[in-house]
Design a protein around this motif. Structure first.
Motif, mmCIF file in Angstrom:
data_model
loop_
_atom_site.group_PDB
_atom_site.id
_atom_site.type_symbol
_atom_site.label_atom_id
_atom_site.label_comp_id
_atom_site.label_asym_id
_atom_site.label_seq_id
_atom_site.Cartn_x
_atom_site.Cartn_y
_atom_site.Cartn_z
ATOM 1 N N SER A 116 47.206 51.552 36.899
ATOM 2 C CA SER A 116 48.054 50.653 36.102
ATOM 3 C C SER A 116 47.214 49.643 35.340
ATOM 4 N N LEU A 117 46.150 49.177 35.985
ATOM 5 C CA LEU A 117 45.344 48.121 35.361
ATOM 6 C C LEU A 117 44.395 48.665 34.299
ATOM 7 N N GLY A 118 44.087 49.960 34.389
ATOM 8 C CA GLY A 118 43.182 50.546 33.411
ATOM 9 C C GLY A 118 41.805 50.840 33.979
ATOM 10 N N SER A 119 41.414 50.135 35.059
ATOM 11 C CA SER A 119 40.083 50.385 35.612
ATOM 12 C C SER A 119 39.968 49.788 37.011
ATOM 13 N N HIS A 120 38.980 50.283 37.766
ATOM 14 C CA HIS A 120 38.692 49.705 39.070
ATOM 15 C C HIS A 120 38.160 48.280 38.916
ATOM 16 N N GLU A 121 37.411 48.068 37.853
ATOM 17 C CA GLU A 121 36.835 46.739 37.633
ATOM 18 C C GLU A 121 37.934 45.690 37.493
ATOM 19 N N ALA A 122 39.032 46.092 36.843
ATOM 20 C CA ALA A 122 40.127 45.146 36.644
ATOM 21 C C ALA A 122 40.731 44.730 37.984
ATOM 22 N N LEU A 123 40.863 45.684 38.901
ATOM 23 C CA LEU A 123 41.387 45.343 40.226
ATOM 24 C C LEU A 123 40.384 44.472 40.981
ATOM 25 N N SER A 124 39.133 44.848 40.894
ATOM 26 C CA SER A 124 38.083 44.107 41.577
ATOM 27 C C SER A 124 38.039 42.653 41.080
ATOM 28 N N GLU A 125 38.167 42.498 39.779
ATOM 29 C CA GLU A 125 38.121 41.160 39.181
ATOM 30 C C GLU A 125 39.311 40.321 39.667
ATOM 31 N N ARG A 126 40.459 40.976 39.785
ATOM 32 C CA ARG A 126 41.660 40.275 40.241
ATOM 33 C C ARG A 126 41.519 39.851 41.710
ATOM 34 N N ILE A 127 40.958 40.757 42.503
ATOM 35 C CA ILE A 127 40.748 40.445 43.924
ATOM 36 C C ILE A 127 39.803 39.247 44.067
ATOM 37 N N LYS A 128 38.758 39.248 43.260
ATOM 38 C CA LYS A 128 37.793 38.141 43.356
ATOM 39 C C LYS A 128 38.441 36.816 42.931
ATOM 40 N N HIS A 129 39.258 36.885 41.892
ATOM 41 C CA HIS A 129 39.902 35.643 41.434
ATOM 42 C C HIS A 129 40.812 35.070 42.518
ATOM 43 N N TRP A 130 41.761 35.895 42.970
ATOM 44 C CA TRP A 130 42.731 35.366 43.940
ATOM 45 C C TRP A 130 42.096 35.189 45.310
ATOM 46 N N GLY A 131 41.122 36.030 45.632
ATOM 47 C CA GLY A 131 40.482 35.940 46.939
ATOM 48 C C GLY A 131 39.854 34.581 47.174
ATOM 49 N N PHE A 132 39.349 33.986 46.101
ATOM 50 C CA PHE A 132 38.715 32.672 46.235
ATOM 51 C C PHE A 132 39.572 31.575 45.591
ATOM 52 N N GLY A 133 40.823 31.868 45.374
ATOM 53 C CA GLY A 133 41.697 30.914 44.676
ATOM 54 C C GLY A 133 42.285 29.845 45.565
ATOM 55 N N PHE A 134 42.078 29.972 46.873
ATOM 56 C CA PHE A 134 42.727 29.039 47.795
ATOM 57 C C PHE A 134 41.667 28.393 48.697
ATOM 58 N N ASP A 135 42.084 27.387 49.441
ATOM 59 C CA ASP A 135 41.107 26.678 50.272
ATOM 60 C C ASP A 135 40.371 27.630 51.209
ATOM 61 N N GLU A 136 41.095 28.614 51.709
ATOM 62 C CA GLU A 136 40.482 29.597 52.597
ATOM 63 C C GLU A 136 40.511 30.951 51.891
ATOM 64 N N PRO A 137 39.404 31.737 51.921
ATOM 65 C CA PRO A 137 39.435 33.035 51.233
ATOM 66 C C PRO A 137 40.607 33.894 51.714
ATOM 67 N N ALA A 138 41.267 34.538 50.760
ATOM 68 C CA ALA A 138 42.395 35.411 51.122
ATOM 69 C C ALA A 138 41.865 36.663 51.804
ATOM 70 N N MET A 139 42.700 37.264 52.647
ATOM 71 C CA MET A 139 42.338 38.556 53.233
ATOM 72 C C MET A 139 42.790 39.658 52.281
#
Lengths: 80, 608
Positions: free
Chosen positions: B110-133
């Motif tokens: 849906s996103l067009g590439s694995h990189e797009a998913l990876s980039e999204r995970i990195k953004h939200w993963g570090f978007g909060f006080d504690e890294p997301a699982m």
């Protein structure tokens, strides 16, 4: 079916989808760079499934990046 | 059921299993290789989710090695990246059961590439006080796993519902959410680079799923079939949570399975006596075009009571073709029920009234303007095939009804100052209030994690009018493109293009040329003094953003051509109007297509 025959067949299928000359489509072409949108890529997967009589899961469909990847997957699936 | 939170629904399902498992509804997942649905009862699904919740806690404890207590998962974000609906839902409900906040991501197809998913995970993963699982389905490439930072704890999950699954009788954490607490985060668009999500409360979900049932006057024994993606509100809330909370059996396939074989969806309705289904305009259109006559001849859909259509503009040709093709299967025009909704209102805001045939109004397109009365020239009911077949889009603009607000929701039409516009048929922005309006947008690193909508009132960015008590969606004021039922924020695209073209995004406007035609061109209007030289065009074509949908044309203008408000904000819907009337002045016109991109790729490859 050997590797070059599968590769040639795939190039023809992609050429039909993109209206390009099949000879212009190279084995290392990354589908993510090809300009095909996600919908067109799923339609391409369907044509591949029907042509080679195989079933690809969503994960397998997503994991193939280049024509070479698809050739390898088809060979695994068909035992070619 | 009269639960007030999603956790109460999970607990209720789990406890019903011990009392009488024969009445439990099931989630039925399509297995493409075995060509059958695999059923998992809601009680079993709930208990598997409880067990997975325990697994998340254990994994977090082992990751931190600090002996965190079980309660520490409350308020933690759990990102879910799975292809299979089954794995997605075990993870989703598992997170809910321990008070964590699940967030479902689109997958690379849906996103067009694995990189797009990876980039999204990195953004939200570090978007909060504690890294997301992160919950990942088994089967993604090792290369993809290697790209995930080690600070983000990754938990793998099988996609096979027939496997050996652990079950727990009750949640692994003693967490009792209130209706006003956050239940999950819903991303609002699918394009790469935009990180926008809505915070949905437990109360929002409950109000919406019961509100739909009440407004549509559904019975207690309905059954549903869906192929909609679970990262989309229409799939997650409109199909899965709606069925789960109302104890309706659900037959589910992935969007990829549907695109490959659209007849699967209709066959599910036929074989399993499904009475409800929902899809965007594109899904109905796709079935009309690609379901074979042989399949149509074998389908009996006369038991279907509610076919909801929404999420994107509804076209006359789609409704006409679908009814013409499937009428012989027993589809009555009255069962096609247009609806209006958006993630910011959990999903459904309005639907067409029960037992009323929906209709289009045909407008003078030039009469559409904020604060102006729309001019209705004609009407076409869904049961008037002749009128729909004879519709001429060059003579008027057909707008489909979106019905009336569901329970506890209020729809108002407002002007550019946010003041109510009074009067029948006066156009303005649609504003909504009520129990289904989401808490607000997700605010990373902010206490409470939510930027709440002012006064709980949501200005939708859609232009509409009320005619005969029903809502009609006329135009899109917000900066959004909708394709195949999915929303794409064009601001992210404009940012990417700004980098490629080395100018400010303020001088770039991306817009659909016709929001009522899903096949219409997507155009980029660029204000740039220097033309793009021939030798630079290949590099530009290769660098163009390709996620989700193609950009078809780029117009370069040396003058200030993008229409703006007095405060300087771009007005994308006016771009559409100027384009339609050939009023955009440009000096360079670039066609962009897969063919041209591939040829450019080859030329660059040859040069290297």
């Amino acid at each position: 079916m050997d590797e070059s025959t599968i590769s040639q067949k795939l190039s023809e299928l992609i050429a039909t989808k993109t209206k390009l000359n099949a000879d212009d489509i190279r084995p290392d072409l990354n589908l993510e760079d090809s300009g095909l949108d996600s919908f067109a890529r799923i339609e391409l997967i369907l044509v591949i499934e029907e042509t080679f009589d195989i079933e690809l899961s969503d994960a397998e469909s997503a994991n193939v990046a280049t024509i070479n990847d698809i050739v390898t997957l088809i060979q695994e699936k068909t035992g070619a | 059921m009269t639960s007030s939170t999603l956790l109460e629904v999970l607990n209720l399902h789990a406890s019903h299993a011990s009392e009488n498992s024969s009445i439990a509804a099931t989630l039925n997942c399509w297995n493409g290789s075995q060509k059958t649905y695999f059923p998992v009862s809601y009680p079993s699904l709930s208990k598997r989710a409880f067990a997975f919740g325990a697994e998340l806690i254990a994994q977090k404890e082992s990751h931190n090695r600090s002996g965190d207590s079980a309660a520490s998962m409350a308020g933690n974000v759990v990102m879910i990246a799975c292809h299979s609906p089954y794995a997605t839902l075990v993870a989703f409900y598992g997170a809910i059961s321990i008070g964590a906040i699940p967030m479902i991501f689109p997958m690379p197809l849906s996103l067009g590439s694995h990189e797009a998913l990876s980039e999204r995970i990195k953004h939200w993963g570090f978007g909060f006080d504690e890294p997301a699982m992160l919950v990942l389905e088994e089967g993604l490439t090792e290369k993809f796993h290697d790209d995930i930072p080690t600070e983000i704890k990754t938990v793998r999950l099988s996609d096979d519902p027939s496997g050996d699954w652990q079950e727990l009788e009750s949640p692994a954490a003693d967490h009792q959410p209130e209706p006003g607490d956050i239940a999950f985060f819903q991303t609002t668009s699918s394009s790469t680079g935009d990180h926008k999500a809505v915070s949905i409360s437990h109360g929002n979900i409950i109000a919406n799923v019961y509100g739909i049932k009440s407004a549509a006057q559904m019975a207690d024994d309905e059954r549903m079939a869906t192929w909609l993606p679970l990262f989309h509100d229409m799939g997650l809330v409109g199909a899965v949570l709606f069925s789960f909370c109302n104890n309706y059996p659900l037959f589910i396939m992935t969007p990829t399975q549907f695109v490959k074989r659209p007849a699967l969806w209709l066959k599910a309705m036929h074989q399993h006596q499904c009475t409800i289904a929902t899809a965007p305009n594109f899904g109905f259109d796709y079935c009309s075009r690609l379901v074979s006559e042989k399949d149509v001849a074998e389908l009996d859909l006369s038991h279907v009571k509610h076919l909801f259509i929404g999420a994107e503009p509804i076209r006359v040709s789609t409704v006409q073709a679908f009814l013409a093709k499937f009428k012989r299967c027993g589809i009555d025009p009255i069962v096609i029920r247009p609806a209006y909704g958006l993630a910011e209102s959990t999903i459904i805001t309005s639907i067409t009234p029960h037992k009323q045939v929906a209709e289009f109004i045909c407008l003078d397109a030039d009469s559409i303007g904020i604060g102006e009365p729309i001019k209705v020239l004609d009407r076409m009911r869904f049961d008037n095939n002749e009128a729909m077949l004879g519709y001429d889009p060059s003579q008027s603009m057909a707008i489909c009804t979106a019905g009336k607000a569901i329970d506890d929701m209020l729809i108002e039409i407002v002007d550019e100052n946010g003041d109510n516009v009074n009067g029948e048929g006066i156009a303005g922005e649609i504003a909504i209030t009520g129990t289904s309006v989401a808490m607000g947008y997700v605010a990373e690193r902010k206490d409470g994690l939510v930027d709440r909508f002012p006064d709980g009132r949501l200005k939708t960015g859609d232009m509409g009018a009320i005619v005969d008590g029903q809502l009609y969606i006329l135009e899109r004021i917000k900066n959004l493109i909708i394709r195949n039922g999915e929303n794409y924020l064009v601001s992210a695209l404009e940012e990417q293009l700004a980098e490629i073209l080395d100018i400010s995004h303020e001088h770039i406007a991306v817009f659909e040329t016709d929001i009522h035609n899903p096949g219409s061109d997507i155009v980029v209007l660029v204000e740039r003094h220097a033309p793009i030289e021939d030798q630079d065009i290949d590099a530009l074509l290769v660098a163009m953003p390709k996620e989700a949908f193609p950009i078809n044309r780029m117009l370069l203008s040396r003058s200030r051509e993008i229409p703006r408000t007095t405060s300087g904000k771009k007005r994308h819907f006016y771009c559409r109007k100027l384009y339609k009337n050939n009023e955009i002045k440009f000096q360079q016109d670039l066609e962009i297509s897969p063919q041209r991109i591939m040829q450019a790729l080859n030329r660059i490859s040859d040069q290297n």
